[in-house]
Design an enzyme around this catalytic site. Sequence first.
Site, PDB file in Angstrom:
ATOM      1  N   GLU A 181       0.814  -1.224   0.000  1.00  0.00           N
ATOM      2  CA  GLU A 181       0.000   0.000   0.000  1.00  0.00           C
ATOM      3  C   GLU A 181       0.844   1.269   0.000  1.00  0.00           C
ATOM      4  O   GLU A 181       0.362   2.363  -0.257  1.00  0.00           O
ATOM      5  CB  GLU A 181      -0.902   0.012   1.250  1.00  0.00           C
ATOM      6  CG  GLU A 181      -1.925  -1.099   1.292  1.00  0.00           C
ATOM      7  CD  GLU A 181      -2.690  -1.100   2.605  1.00  0.00           C
ATOM      8  OE1 GLU A 181      -3.714  -1.798   2.690  1.00  0.00           O
ATOM      9  OE2 GLU A 181      -2.263  -0.364   3.534  1.00  0.00           O
TER      10      GLU A 181
ATOM     11  N   HIS B 117       7.086   1.799   0.449  1.00  0.00           N
ATOM     12  CA  HIS B 117       8.166   0.934   0.948  1.00  0.00           C
ATOM     13  C   HIS B 117       8.759   0.081  -0.169  1.00  0.00           C
ATOM     14  O   HIS B 117       9.966  -0.141  -0.241  1.00  0.00           O
ATOM     15  CB  HIS B 117       7.628   0.047   2.077  1.00  0.00           C
ATOM     16  CG  HIS B 117       8.705  -0.563   2.893  1.00  0.00           C
ATOM     17  ND1 HIS B 117       8.799  -1.926   3.103  1.00  0.00           N
ATOM     18  CD2 HIS B 117       9.759  -0.015   3.530  1.00  0.00           C
ATOM     19  CE1 HIS B 117       9.865  -2.180   3.835  1.00  0.00           C
ATOM     20  NE2 HIS B 117      10.459  -1.038   4.121  1.00  0.00           N
TER      21      HIS B 117
HETATM   22  N1  LIG Z   1       7.817  -6.066   1.716  1.00  0.00           N
HETATM   23  C1  LIG Z   1       8.886  -6.868   1.369  1.00  0.00           C
HETATM   24  C2  LIG Z   1      10.069  -6.876   2.088  1.00  0.00           C
HETATM   25  N2  LIG Z   1      10.222  -6.074   3.180  1.00  0.00           N
HETATM   26  C3  LIG Z   1      11.250  -6.300   4.179  1.00  0.00           C
HETATM   27  C4  LIG Z   1      12.611  -5.710   3.803  1.00  0.00           C
HETATM   28  O1  LIG Z   1      13.216  -6.440   2.734  1.00  0.00           O
HETATM   29  C5  LIG Z   1      13.566  -5.763   4.994  1.00  0.00           C
HETATM   30  O2  LIG Z   1      13.761  -7.115   5.372  1.00  0.00           O
HETATM   31  C6  LIG Z   1      13.010  -5.003   6.174  1.00  0.00           C
HETATM   32  O3  LIG Z   1      12.694  -3.678   5.768  1.00  0.00           O
HETATM   33  C7  LIG Z   1      14.024  -4.964   7.338  1.00  0.00           C
HETATM   34  O4  LIG Z   1      15.223  -4.378   6.906  1.00  0.00           O
HETATM   35  N3  LIG Z   1      11.083  -7.673   1.729  1.00  0.00           N
HETATM   36  C8  LIG Z   1      10.973  -8.504   0.630  1.00  0.00           C
HETATM   37  O5  LIG Z   1      11.909  -9.240   0.306  1.00  0.00           O
HETATM   38  N4  LIG Z   1       9.818  -8.504  -0.082  1.00  0.00           N
HETATM   39  C9  LIG Z   1       8.767  -7.705   0.238  1.00  0.00           C
HETATM   40  O6  LIG Z   1       7.719  -7.744  -0.462  1.00  0.00           O
HETATM   41  C1  LIG Z   2       7.642  -4.161  -0.507  1.00  0.00           C
HETATM   42  C2  LIG Z   2       7.068  -3.941   0.833  1.00  0.00           C
HETATM   43  O1  LIG Z   2       7.750  -3.624   1.792  1.00  0.00           O
HETATM   44  C3  LIG Z   2       5.588  -3.966   0.917  1.00  0.00           C
HETATM   45  O2  LIG Z   2       5.155  -5.236   0.502  1.00  0.00           O
HETATM   46  C4  LIG Z   2       5.102  -3.699   2.335  1.00  0.00           C
HETATM   47  O3  LIG Z   2       3.708  -3.477   2.221  1.00  0.00           O
HETATM   48  P1  LIG Z   2       3.114  -2.034   2.586  1.00  0.00           P
HETATM   49  O4  LIG Z   2       3.676  -1.055   1.574  1.00  0.00           O
HETATM   50  O5  LIG Z   2       1.624  -2.197   2.445  1.00  0.00           O
HETATM   51  O6  LIG Z   2       3.525  -1.707   3.999  1.00  0.00           O
END
Ligand SMILES: Nc1c(NC[C@H](O)[C@H](O)[C@H](O)CO)[nH]c(=O)[nH]c1=O
Ligand SMILES: CC(=O)[C@@H](O)COP(=O)(O)O
Length: 168
Positions: free
Chosen positions: A95, A98
């Site tokens: 959403e 990030h």
């Molecule tokens: N949302 C996703 C993430 N988020 C986590 C980050 O990669 C990281 O581990 C966190 O921010 C702590 O540093 N990671 C993915 O591989 N895929 C996603 O969709």
């Molecule tokens: C790529 C991400 O970190 C994402 O999937 C996390 O979801 P959100 O953007 O809804 O917090």
Amino acid sequence: MATSEKNLSVYNKESLPNCKDMKIGFVVSEWNEDITQNLFQGGFDALLDVGVLKENIVRWNVPGSFELPYGCKKMQESFDMLDAIVAVGNVIQGETKHFDFVCQGLTQGIMDLNLKSDIPVIFCVLTDNTRAQSEARSGGVHGNKGAEAAIAAIKMAQLRKDAKFYKI
Ligand SMILES: Nc1c(NC[C@H](O)[C@H](O)[C@H](O)CO)[nH]c(=O)[nH]c1=O
Ligand SMILES: CC(=O)[C@@H](O)COP(=O)(O)O
């Protein structure tokens, strides 16, 4: 050519170098673990198919794709006999913004490793809008990006060997 116009799992074994002595590392993100495991398996199976020995493949896990550059850097430092490393991840748009920061950070980090260190790091990270797109590219209708990445690892490992051979 978009992924939807090709099969990521298709490769020409005849065009590849002798791989029996090659040593390949995988660093695998645990986020979206079902997808990343399928990517890893696709790459692992492709390596065995082209002649890499099972005992010459090493795997580490990291919590998420943002940690892939660090994990790959530490693997380079710990296993300097590796011929290539495959960074495996799956980032799916949520959403918020990030997604953008995770993808930008990991992409720049992996590129920096390739330009600043000797062991090539292959970008096996699906950065998709939807889970359906990720499923289609990790053993679904579009093949498996893990297989594509494994073949890229073989080719870059050979390029690295050739470059050392010609270095005066
Ligand atoms: N949302 C996703 C993430 N988020 C986590 C980050 O990669 C990281 O581990 C966190 O921010 C702590 O540093 N990671 C993915 O591989 N895929 C996603 O969709
Ligand atoms: C790529 C991400 O970190 C994402 O999937 C996390 O979801 P959100 O953007 O809804 O917090």
